[in-house]
Design a protein around this motif. Sequence first.
Motif, PDB file in Angstrom:
ATOM      1  N   TYR A  73      46.928  43.452 129.941  1.00 35.79           N
ATOM      2  CA  TYR A  73      47.251  42.069 129.583  1.00 35.79           C
ATOM      3  C   TYR A  73      46.188  41.173 130.194  1.00 35.79           C
ATOM      4  CZ  TYR A  73      51.832  43.614 128.020  1.00 35.79           C
ATOM      5  OH  TYR A  73      52.852  44.240 127.350  1.00 35.79           O
ATOM      6  N   LYS A  83      47.308  41.050 124.730  1.00 39.51           N
ATOM      7  CA  LYS A  83      47.631  42.425 125.110  1.00 39.51           C
ATOM      8  C   LYS A  83      46.637  43.337 124.406  1.00 39.51           C
ATOM      9  CE  LYS A  83      51.138  46.039 124.634  1.00 39.51           C
ATOM     10  NZ  LYS A  83      52.449  46.383 124.033  1.00 39.51           N
ATOM     11  N   TYR A  84      45.946  44.172 125.189  1.00 44.31           N
ATOM     12  CA  TYR A  84      45.003  45.130 124.643  1.00 44.31           C
ATOM     13  C   TYR A  84      45.549  46.542 124.857  1.00 44.31           C
ATOM     14  CZ  TYR A  84      41.506  41.378 124.693  1.00 44.31           C
ATOM     15  OH  TYR A  84      40.826  40.211 124.484  1.00 44.31           O
ATOM     16  N   ILE A 124      46.866  50.048 128.677  1.00 43.02           N
ATOM     17  CA  ILE A 124      47.521  48.810 128.246  1.00 43.02           C
ATOM     18  C   ILE A 124      47.141  47.751 129.267  1.00 43.02           C
ATOM     19  CG2 ILE A 124      49.683  47.619 127.765  1.00 43.02           C
ATOM     20  CD1 ILE A 124      50.861  50.354 126.998  1.00 43.02           C
TER      21      ILE A 124
END
Length: 158
Positions: free
Chosen positions: A137, A71-72, A135
């Motif tokens: 993934y 997750k970024y 956000i």
Amino acid sequence: MKKILTYVMSALLLTGATSFVLTACTRANANNDNPAPQEVVSSELIRTSQSWDGVELPDYLQGRPELVAVKYVFPAGKKLGWHHHPVMNYGVLVQGELTIIGQDGKEKTVHEGEAVVEMVNTIHHGENRGTKPVILYMFYLSQKDLPLAVQHPEIPLD
């Protein structure tokens, strides 16, 4: 007297039934806030053998795979440095917009809810040009001890 008693009993019965129905309807409406579970719905987001820039993905690596999910979260205005991925990966952007820029200048903007297949062994970088955090993934098909990304700090970011 018997007739009056019959009317009273009928009225009580009718009132009780009405009260029961109204209570049941009120409870049913209250449960609409938490509806009963529905059927599972699946939607294929992407199926491809190419990265976002149209280049064919490489063959699978030889050996035992290692699957990695990351997750970024990228703050608004953030630019990622130039890098490349030695392994195949794809992701789903769940918030914001992320613009990916290839070294050749080709761009792809990924929007909320969209899937993207990243470039493999091709230098690129990403930018959050929006006003809210991104956000993202990402899912990598890697192998033990392989990096997910190789940075290229020698290439300036404008």
